[in-house]
Scaffold this motif. Structure first.
Motif, PDB file in Angstrom:
ATOM      1  N   GLY A  93       0.827  -1.195   0.000  1.00 35.73           N
ATOM      2  CA  GLY A  93       0.000   0.000   0.000  1.00 35.73           C
ATOM      3  C   GLY A  93       0.863   1.247   0.000  1.00 35.73           C
ATOM      4  O   GLY A  93       1.724   1.410   0.863  1.00 35.73           O
ATOM      5  N   ASN A  94       0.634   2.124  -0.979  1.00 34.25           N
ATOM      6  CA  ASN A  94       1.412   3.355  -1.126  1.00 34.25           C
ATOM      7  C   ASN A  94       0.610   4.542  -0.586  1.00 34.25           C
ATOM      8  O   ASN A  94      -0.430   4.913  -1.152  1.00 34.25           O
ATOM      9  CB  ASN A  94       1.754   3.580  -2.597  1.00 34.25           C
ATOM     10  N   TYR A  95       1.114   5.136   0.496  1.00 35.79           N
ATOM     11  CA  TYR A  95       0.381   6.198   1.170  1.00 35.79           C
ATOM     12  C   TYR A  95       0.273   7.462   0.316  1.00 35.79           C
ATOM     13  O   TYR A  95      -0.830   7.970   0.063  1.00 35.79           O
ATOM     14  CB  TYR A  95       1.044   6.533   2.506  1.00 35.79           C
ATOM     15  N   ALA A  96       1.396   8.010  -0.109  1.00 38.79           N
ATOM     16  CA  ALA A  96       1.392   9.325  -0.752  1.00 38.79           C
ATOM     17  C   ALA A  96       0.665   9.324  -2.088  1.00 38.79           C
ATOM     18  O   ALA A  96      -0.036  10.279  -2.426  1.00 38.79           O
ATOM     19  CB  ALA A  96       2.828   9.820  -0.928  1.00 38.79           C
ATOM     20  N   SER A  97       0.820   8.246  -2.867  1.00 36.54           N
ATOM     21  CA  SER A  97       0.188   8.192  -4.189  1.00 36.54           C
ATOM     22  C   SER A  97      -1.201   7.561  -4.160  1.00 36.54           C
ATOM     23  O   SER A  97      -1.901   7.543  -5.170  1.00 36.54           O
ATOM     24  CB  SER A  97       1.083   7.426  -5.172  1.00 36.54           C
ATOM     25  N   GLY A  98      -1.604   7.012  -3.008  1.00 37.74           N
ATOM     26  CA  GLY A  98      -2.954   6.500  -2.868  1.00 37.74           C
ATOM     27  C   GLY A  98      -3.274   5.308  -3.737  1.00 37.74           C
ATOM     28  O   GLY A  98      -4.402   5.193  -4.244  1.00 37.74           O
ATOM     29  N   ASN A  99      -2.319   4.394  -3.874  1.00 41.66           N
ATOM     30  CA  ASN A  99      -2.598   3.199  -4.677  1.00 41.66           C
ATOM     31  C   ASN A  99      -2.010   1.964  -3.992  1.00 41.66           C
ATOM     32  O   ASN A  99      -1.284   2.057  -3.001  1.00 41.66           O
ATOM     33  CB  ASN A  99      -2.087   3.362  -6.107  1.00 41.66           C
ATOM     34  N   LEU A 100      -2.336   0.805  -4.543  1.00 41.75           N
ATOM     35  CA  LEU A 100      -1.798  -0.450  -4.043  1.00 41.75           C
ATOM     36  C   LEU A 100      -1.358  -1.302  -5.212  1.00 41.75           C
ATOM     37  O   LEU A 100      -1.853  -1.140  -6.340  1.00 41.75           O
ATOM     38  CB  LEU A 100      -2.824  -1.199  -3.185  1.00 41.75           C
ATOM     39  N   LEU A 116      -6.662   4.466  -6.109  1.00 42.29           N
ATOM     40  CA  LEU A 116      -7.851   4.946  -5.427  1.00 42.29           C
ATOM     41  C   LEU A 116      -8.022   6.444  -5.674  1.00 42.29           C
ATOM     42  O   LEU A 116      -7.041   7.174  -5.821  1.00 42.29           O
ATOM     43  CB  LEU A 116      -7.769   4.665  -3.931  1.00 42.29           C
ATOM     44  N   LYS A 117      -9.278   6.867  -5.705  1.00 42.78           N
ATOM     45  CA  LYS A 117      -9.571   8.283  -5.922  1.00 42.78           C
ATOM     46  C   LYS A 117     -10.659   8.714  -4.955  1.00 42.78           C
ATOM     47  O   LYS A 117     -11.775   8.207  -4.999  1.00 42.78           O
ATOM     48  CB  LYS A 117     -10.012   8.524  -7.362  1.00 42.78           C
ATOM     49  N   GLY A 118     -10.303   9.623  -4.055  1.00 42.56           N
ATOM     50  CA  GLY A 118     -11.282  10.099  -3.093  1.00 42.56           C
ATOM     51  C   GLY A 118     -10.705  11.203  -2.242  1.00 42.56           C
ATOM     52  O   GLY A 118      -9.509  11.484  -2.278  1.00 42.56           O
ATOM     53  N   SER A 119     -11.560  11.843  -1.469  1.00 44.20           N
ATOM     54  CA  SER A 119     -11.151  12.903  -0.549  1.00 44.20           C
ATOM     55  C   SER A 119     -12.223  13.028   0.514  1.00 44.20           C
ATOM     56  O   SER A 119     -13.275  12.399   0.433  1.00 44.20           O
ATOM     57  CB  SER A 119     -10.953  14.233  -1.283  1.00 44.20           C
ATOM     58  N   SER A 120     -11.942  13.869   1.524  1.00 45.74           N
ATOM     59  CA  SER A 120     -12.932  14.062   2.573  1.00 45.74           C
ATOM     60  C   SER A 120     -12.759  15.440   3.185  1.00 45.74           C
ATOM     61  O   SER A 120     -12.125  16.320   2.593  1.00 45.74           O
ATOM     62  CB  SER A 120     -12.828  12.944   3.619  1.00 45.74           C
ATOM     63  N   VAL A 121     -13.288  15.637   4.391  1.00 45.13           N
ATOM     64  CA  VAL A 121     -13.492  16.984   4.932  1.00 45.13           C
ATOM     65  C   VAL A 121     -12.234  17.631   5.496  1.00 45.13           C
ATOM     66  O   VAL A 121     -12.156  18.855   5.593  1.00 45.13           O
ATOM     67  CB  VAL A 121     -14.587  16.961   6.022  1.00 45.13           C
ATOM     68  N   ASN A 122     -11.251  16.822   5.907  1.00 46.39           N
ATOM     69  CA  ASN A 122     -10.017  17.381   6.457  1.00 46.39           C
ATOM     70  C   ASN A 122      -9.087  17.704   5.290  1.00 46.39           C
ATOM     71  O   ASN A 122      -8.352  16.847   4.799  1.00 46.39           O
ATOM     72  CB  ASN A 122      -9.362  16.375   7.413  1.00 46.39           C
ATOM     73  N   ARG A 123      -9.104  18.946   4.853  1.00 47.83           N
ATOM     74  CA  ARG A 123      -8.404  19.318   3.623  1.00 47.83           C
ATOM     75  C   ARG A 123      -6.890  19.232   3.723  1.00 47.83           C
ATOM     76  O   ARG A 123      -6.191  19.111   2.716  1.00 47.83           O
ATOM     77  CB  ARG A 123      -8.820  20.730   3.184  1.00 47.83           C
ATOM     78  N   SER A 124      -6.355  19.296   4.915  1.00 43.47           N
ATOM     79  CA  SER A 124      -4.895  19.219   5.054  1.00 43.47           C
ATOM     80  C   SER A 124      -4.392  17.780   5.023  1.00 43.47           C
ATOM     81  O   SER A 124      -3.228  17.541   4.695  1.00 43.47           O
ATOM     82  CB  SER A 124      -4.450  19.888   6.357  1.00 43.47           C
ATOM     83  N   ARG A 125      -5.245  16.811   5.332  1.00 47.41           N
ATOM     84  CA  ARG A 125      -4.830  15.410   5.358  1.00 47.41           C
ATOM     85  C   ARG A 125      -5.618  14.524   4.392  1.00 47.41           C
ATOM     86  O   ARG A 125      -5.209  13.402   4.104  1.00 47.41           O
ATOM     87  CB  ARG A 125      -4.988  14.841   6.786  1.00 47.41           C
TER      88      ARG A 125
END
Length: 368
Positions: free
Chosen positions: A122-129, A149-158
């Motif tokens: 699992g690759n954290y920074a690039s968001g893929n596996l 993976l493609k997604g986001s949420s409410v904490n814009r800094s993380r």
């Protein structure tokens, strides 16, 4: 009766002493660490003796092959790599075999299937596996499947995009669970039993509270429950688990009610006997949360919060006997060894420490 019991006791004692326990530690190498260190561990006293080391950059997470012959590392760098090593059970040394790309940036987790022929990173920074095959000689092939993976949420800094933080097989290895800190989802994949190829499960994800930041997940060893640590809100979600499906039954804090500091929860593990759940908290807490597990409904009740006796407990693990819990305090450069009270779940400081630069992952190898 005494004469009958004595040979049995000697047999049990000889079996226990025949087991050899090796501790394998991954470290961040920016402060001069070699990378991976091995130790011989005495499961009766909690003492650890250095055995060997292997140079490799930022092995942030490790996994041991099912036959205990190989160790694989996720190299947590911008140019993500996966490294393979052969383990020598006689002296605890590691021999470098090969290295391949993780197909992404800053890999932070790696897992292996039951047969030992498939790795998932699992690759954290690039968001893929990525999925890669393991050869019979222990070396790793280049990734044969990459899932973005493609997604986001409410904490814009993380949570500005997807951030894969774990790749965890189900207890029967038929499914793979991928906590995405960025999208507040745990992605779920079916695993092809022959090739190890992944495809979305019938219910392709389980969603958690907005801003929670799912990080690691662990399954109960006997019952159908799973436990998810959520980094950004310092919470734990408890799920009923069945055939690749997660159903939320509880969400609770991994901190005391009175806690006012910054959150930064990290790791989570069910005790080998299935009676207790432990979770590590970084941020301002630097603690190990201890919960009793209800054996009927899987829900958890806090029984204590043990200071980690160091700073930034990123990872922790039980020894193979379940008698000790070892905590890797990254920013105080040592592993703290606690004795577990199996009746209460509480932890007692043994006063024993393993001094090592920036420890971030603890794994075990058991040999005879």
């Amino acid at each position: 009766m005494y004469k009958l019991l004595l040979p049995l006791c000697l047999l049990i004692t000889s079996f226990v002493t025949a087991q050899q326990y090796h501790l394998v530690v991954g470290t961040f190498t920016d402060a001069g660490s070699d990378g991976i260190y091995t130790y011989k561990f005495n499961a009766q006293t909690g003492d650890a003796v250095p055995a060997g080391s292997a140079k490799t950059p930022n092995p942030s997470y490790l996994v041991v092959s099912p036959d205990n012959k190989y160790v694989y590392a996720a190299n947590h760098d911008e140019k993500g790599m996966v490294s393979a090593f052969q383990f020598n059970k006689l002296d605890g040394s590691l021999k470098f075999l090969n290295q391949v790309t993780s197909a992404g940036a800053h890999p932070c987790y790696i897992s292996i299937n039951k047969k030992g022929n498939i790795l998932v990173a699992g690759n954290y920074a690039s968001g893929n596996l990525s999925v890669m095959e393991v050869r019979q000689d222990g070396q790793v092939n280049q990734p044969k499947q990459i899932i973005q993976l493609k997604g986001s949420s409410v904490n814009r800094s993380r949570q500005e995009k997807s951030h894969v933080h774990a790749t965890v097989f189900s207890p029967d290895y038929r499914f793979l669970f991928v906590p995405d800190l960025g999208s507040d989802k745990v992605m779920i994949y079916k695993v092809a039993q022959g090739s190890g190829a992944l495809q979305p499960a019938d219910e392709p994800f389980a969603e958690v509270n907005a801003g929670a930041g799912p990080r690691h997940i662990d399954f109960h060893p006997k019952l159908g429950f799973a436990y998810l640590i959520e980094e950004l809100t310092g919470t734990i979600s408890v799920f009923k688990y069945n055939e690749g499906k997660l159903t939320l039954v509880q969400n609770t804090s991994s901190h005391p009610i009175s806690y006012q500091g910054a959150f930064g929860s990290a790791d989570i593990h069910v005790s080998p006997d299935g009676n207790f759940l432990y979770a590590s908290n970084r941020g301002d807490a630097n603690s190990i949360a201890i919960f009793r597990i209800d054996q009927d409904n899987g829900m958890i009740q806090p029984v204590g919060f043990q200071p980690s006796l160091g700073i930034h407990p990123r990872n922790f693990n039980f020894d193979p006997t379940g008698n000790f819990l070892l905590v890797a305090n990254r920013d105080t450069n040592e592993i703290v060894i606690f004795k577990i009270d199996k009746q209460t779940g509480l932890l007692e400081d043994t006063k024993k420490r393993i001094k090592v630069s920036k420890p971030v992952c603890i794994k075990w190898i058991v040999t005879k």
